[in-house]
Design an enzyme around this catalytic site. Structure first.
Site, PDB file in Angstrom:
ATOM      1  N   GLU A 124      13.329  11.464  22.322  1.00  0.00           N
ATOM      2  CA  GLU A 124      12.242  10.661  22.887  1.00  0.00           C
ATOM      3  C   GLU A 124      12.360  10.444  24.397  1.00  0.00           C
ATOM      4  OE1 GLU A 124      11.411   7.206  20.539  1.00  0.00           O
ATOM      5  OE2 GLU A 124      12.472   7.985  18.795  1.00  0.00           O
ATOM      6  N   HIS A 156      -0.924   6.187   9.848  1.00  0.00           N
ATOM      7  CA  HIS A 156      -2.023   5.597   9.080  1.00  0.00           C
ATOM      8  C   HIS A 156      -2.136   6.350   7.753  1.00  0.00           C
ATOM      9  CE1 HIS A 156      -6.152   4.487   7.929  1.00  0.00           C
ATOM     10  NE2 HIS A 156      -5.989   3.438   8.733  1.00  0.00           N
ATOM     11  N   LYS A 161       0.826  -1.207   0.000  1.00  0.00           N
ATOM     12  CA  LYS A 161       0.000   0.000   0.000  1.00  0.00           C
ATOM     13  C   LYS A 161       0.863   1.261   0.000  1.00  0.00           C
ATOM     14  CE  LYS A 161      -3.892   0.338   2.110  1.00  0.00           C
ATOM     15  NZ  LYS A 161      -4.979   0.389   3.122  1.00  0.00           N
ATOM     16  N   ASP A 168       7.067   7.813  23.738  1.00  0.00           N
ATOM     17  CA  ASP A 168       8.275   7.380  24.433  1.00  0.00           C
ATOM     18  C   ASP A 168       8.691   8.402  25.486  1.00  0.00           C
ATOM     19  OD1 ASP A 168       9.562   4.802  23.272  1.00  0.00           O
ATOM     20  OD2 ASP A 168       8.823   5.869  21.533  1.00  0.00           O
ATOM     21  N   ARG A 176      13.556   3.661   9.697  1.00  0.00           N
ATOM     22  CA  ARG A 176      13.767   3.847  11.128  1.00  0.00           C
ATOM     23  C   ARG A 176      14.403   2.576  11.658  1.00  0.00           C
ATOM     24  NH1 ARG A 176       9.136   5.385  15.564  1.00  0.00           N
ATOM     25  NH2 ARG A 176       8.171   3.473  14.768  1.00  0.00           N
ATOM     26  N   ASP A 204       7.991  45.246   7.382  1.00  0.00           N
ATOM     27  CA  ASP A 204       9.436  45.432   7.481  1.00  0.00           C
ATOM     28  C   ASP A 204      10.129  44.098   7.208  1.00  0.00           C
ATOM     29  OD1 ASP A 204       8.892  44.033   9.770  1.00  0.00           O
ATOM     30  OD2 ASP A 204       9.554  45.593  11.162  1.00  0.00           O
TER      31      ASP A 204
END
Length: 321
Positions: A145, A239, A41, A172, A86, A286
């Site tokens: 984390e 998701h 997917k 975490d 990861r 500015d």
């Protein structure tokens, strides 16, 4: 990502603020590499960054299977998205096997290093990348984390030139500190602010936390708007349905782009008259406002907006001196 040399924003007489030549990462979409259905997917995902996951999204007894699938996932993905992995945290005992596999992939753009607590974690990954191929432009996203990671964030941010984003992981962090996460998120405001501020201090991207209520579009929208307002440049997604809303909220809205285009055009027009500040639609403009406008248009340009056409359709004429 377009290079700065091709940016429509470089035209004109007036000096242009330094514009980041960055990879767009509005949504960092995690795909667990132990699930072939989810990998398939992901090959149609519109996420700016697709992060194939070997860490929290994969149970311990399926780490080997996930490693066996990650190379084929990277090779099969032709979406044009940034492709990352990861890995498991440095010190977990799993990171070396992860890196030995993923660094074989020619299509690897980034490595997300989770639970970074000191510069040593970054040094280890950077050295592994260099050992695999010193010419490869593989970037590092550092996951903040834990409390220790937050305390050491300044040193982590400058640990290696490959680091180009800091990422905050709320779950975490809560587990490490005993914080109870609430819908109001007040308990996370300090940590998120530190991550965003430190990222910008070192000209890095800042990636905000996951919305765990992935079926609640209102919560996702609320968190995304807040993250963008806090200076985060993107957000993690778990998701597929989260990707489009996140990328929409981390892109400047149409009315902001129109205003940014008018500010840039007004700046260019008034510069020719030697004016450093000017009035536009009853508001003083500015240099800080001009810088905001340029950066907003740059992010839109990286996202595929025709900034040349936007500037052309919103002209501003300076008054006759």
């Amino acid at each position: 990502t377009r290079s700065k040399s091709g940016s429509a924003l470089l035209a004109g007489l007036a000096p242009v603020p330094d514009l980041r030549d960055e990879r767009l990462r509005r949504a960092v979409f995690y795909v667990p590499c132990s699930e072939e259905r989810k990998i398939q997917k992901s090959l149609q995902s519109k996420a700016d960054c697709i992060m194939y996951d070997l860490e929290d999204g994969v149970s311990l007894n399926r780490k080997g299977q996930a490693r066996s699938l990650v190379l084929s996932a990277l090779a099969a993905n032709t979406t044009g998205a940034e492709l990352g992995v990861r890995i498991n945290a440095v010190g977990s005992g799993l990171e070396l096997d992860d890196l030995n596999v993923v660094l074989q992939a020619p299509g690897l753009d980034a490595i997300m290093v989770p639970k970074v607590e000191s510069p040593r974690d970054i040094h280890f990954v950077a050295q592994m990348i260099a050992s695999a191929d010193r010419k490869r432009d593989v970037r590092i996203i550092a996951g903040i984390e834990t409390a220790r990671g937050l305390v050491n964030i300044g040193d982590i941010a400058v640990a290696d030139a490959r680091v180009d984003a800091l990422l905050f992981a709320a779950e975490d962090y809560c587990a490490d500190t005993g914080i109870v996460r609430t819908r109001g998120r007040k308990e996370l405001y300090y940590a998120r602010s530190v991550v965003s501020t430190m990222a910008h201090a070192h000209r890095l991207q800042a990636i905000d936390m996951v919305t765990m209520d992935f079926r609640d579009g209102d919560v996702l929208a609320e968190e995304s708007r807040e993250g963008a307002e806090m200076g985060f440049t993107g957000k993690q997604a778990i998701h597929p349905a989260q990707v489009d809303p996140v990328q929409r909220h981390f892109s400047p809205p149409d009315d902001a782009l129109v205003r940014a285009a008018r500010i840039v055009n007004g700046y260019q027009a008034h510069y020719r008259l030697g004016k450093g500040a000017f009035d536009l639609d009853g508001k003083a403009i500015d240099m800080p406002v001009v810088k905001w406008a340029y950066h907003a248009l740059r992010r839109a340009e990286l996202a595929g907006v025709d900034v040349s056409a936007l500037l052309a359709t919103h002209p501003v004429t300076a008054p006759t001196p």
